[in-house]
Design a protein around this motif. Sequence first.
Motif, PDB file in Angstrom:
ATOM      1  N   ARG A  80       0.839  -1.193   0.000  1.00 21.81           N
ATOM      2  CA  ARG A  80       0.000   0.000   0.000  1.00 21.81           C
ATOM      3  C   ARG A  80       0.878   1.248   0.000  1.00 21.81           C
ATOM      4  O   ARG A  80       1.916   1.292   0.670  1.00 21.81           O
ATOM      5  N   ALA A  81       0.457   2.272  -0.743  1.00 25.18           N
ATOM      6  CA  ALA A  81       1.241   3.506  -0.859  1.00 25.18           C
ATOM      7  C   ALA A  81       0.415   4.698  -0.375  1.00 25.18           C
ATOM      8  O   ALA A  81      -0.810   4.712  -0.535  1.00 25.18           O
ATOM      9  N   PRO A  82       1.055   5.713   0.190  1.00 26.24           N
ATOM     10  CA  PRO A  82       0.317   6.884   0.697  1.00 26.24           C
ATOM     11  C   PRO A  82      -0.458   7.628  -0.377  1.00 26.24           C
ATOM     12  O   PRO A  82      -1.468   8.279  -0.080  1.00 26.24           O
ATOM     13  N   ASP A  83       0.015   7.563  -1.628  1.00 22.38           N
ATOM     14  CA  ASP A  83      -0.637   8.331  -2.693  1.00 22.38           C
ATOM     15  C   ASP A  83      -1.668   7.526  -3.483  1.00 22.38           C
ATOM     16  O   ASP A  83      -2.122   7.958  -4.542  1.00 22.38           O
ATOM     17  N   ASP A  84      -2.070   6.336  -2.983  1.00 22.08           N
ATOM     18  CA  ASP A  84      -3.109   5.569  -3.661  1.00 22.08           C
ATOM     19  C   ASP A  84      -4.421   6.349  -3.622  1.00 22.08           C
ATOM     20  O   ASP A  84      -4.836   6.854  -2.571  1.00 22.08           O
ATOM     21  N   ALA A  85      -5.082   6.423  -4.789  1.00 18.18           N
ATOM     22  CA  ALA A  85      -6.325   7.184  -4.871  1.00 18.18           C
ATOM     23  C   ALA A  85      -7.465   6.481  -4.163  1.00 18.18           C
ATOM     24  O   ALA A  85      -8.325   7.123  -3.554  1.00 18.18           O
ATOM     25  N   SER A  87      -8.525   2.695  -1.839  1.00 22.16           N
ATOM     26  CA  SER A  87      -8.045   1.502  -1.134  1.00 22.16           C
ATOM     27  C   SER A  87      -9.207   0.539  -0.966  1.00 22.16           C
ATOM     28  O   SER A  87     -10.272   0.915  -0.459  1.00 22.16           O
ATOM     29  N   SER A 116      -7.483   1.408 -11.667  1.00 21.04           N
ATOM     30  CA  SER A 116      -6.399   2.390 -11.834  1.00 21.04           C
ATOM     31  C   SER A 116      -6.452   3.013 -13.216  1.00 21.04           C
ATOM     32  O   SER A 116      -6.265   4.232 -13.384  1.00 21.04           O
ATOM     33  N   GLU A 121      -5.496   7.059 -11.668  1.00 24.23           N
ATOM     34  CA  GLU A 121      -4.602   7.096 -10.510  1.00 24.23           C
ATOM     35  C   GLU A 121      -4.473   5.683  -9.958  1.00 24.23           C
ATOM     36  O   GLU A 121      -5.277   4.798 -10.277  1.00 24.23           O
ATOM     37  N   THR A 122      -3.469   5.488  -9.110  1.00 22.14           N
ATOM     38  CA  THR A 122      -3.249   4.138  -8.594  1.00 22.14           C
ATOM     39  C   THR A 122      -4.328   3.759  -7.578  1.00 22.14           C
ATOM     40  O   THR A 122      -4.721   4.560  -6.727  1.00 22.14           O
ATOM     41  N   TRP A 124      -5.225   0.751  -4.762  1.00 16.49           N
ATOM     42  CA  TRP A 124      -4.685  -0.388  -4.001  1.00 16.49           C
ATOM     43  C   TRP A 124      -5.791  -1.372  -3.695  1.00 16.49           C
ATOM     44  O   TRP A 124      -6.856  -0.998  -3.191  1.00 16.49           O
TER      45      TRP A 124
END
Length: 316
Positions: A80-85, A87, A116, A121-122, A124
Amino acid sequence: MGDPARRPTLRRRLAALALGSACALGMAEGVVRLQLRTDLFAVRVPGSEVVMHPEAGGLTGIEGTSVQRITSLGLRGRERAPDDALSILCVGGSTTACEYLSDGETWPDLLGSELSETVGETVWVGNAGTSGQRAIDHVTTLGQLLDPLAPLDAVVVLAGINDASHVVLHRGTPPADPPPASGGQLARVFAVRPLEPALWPLSRTALAQALQRLRRARWDAAALEDPEGNAYATRRELRDRGPELELALNLEPAFERAYREHLEWCVNATRRRGATAVLVTQPTLWSTEDASALERCWFGWVDALPWDGPTGYVRL
């Protein structure tokens, strides 16, 4: 008879050996506790890797070796990434776990890729699916994962087939489910659980937990889905050899009520955290004229699991 003068010396040596061993174990316990995450519930061992060879078992539609790498959260999928649009968390049984498909090929991974591309955007998507899980297990899973994984935008629950098999297994009257947060249920669902500050019994120490995690990382991930997929062929063979039963199943009202309540709990718990709950039925993944295709994922054993000698089988 030994020399009495030597007995105190022997006792002192044994005492020193015992004290030294205890100190060494204590230091090892401390080191392991520093290295292990002690606050984590995880359905799989974080950082582990599982390699399957489904081509050896002749599973239909699957070619080549499959590799699944487990994230630091104990889930399939990418980190998981902080910039995921967005979740999303997926829970379910083997049809969610997708054990024989490599990372990037499972439907949760494909869902993440499609979303995505759609939103630009990404997105997760974490996969908490585990073979054999039923609705009660989804309650246990979400009960421990919803808050640590917050905020989530959606939770997808693919449920039903294992509960249906459970009903057939018990001729329509399955035993009552255990409490979702009971110790036995937590141990059954999660490969990793928070460590307790205890040195006794030995099974509760960090050293014991580390060994258990190592064992589960190496073996338990493929306990129900063997690496070559031979279990499926064996189960079908046993089903075809066994007597076919025609059961007039009168579903126990208590089980039907419990199943509904478990799913309602999943939906309500998800909504309370501001996320969307999505209930998915078992999908039809292909269209074929092969009459046996629908039975490839159904076994219908009665009274016992296939390796324990069922009395017969119920076909679709």
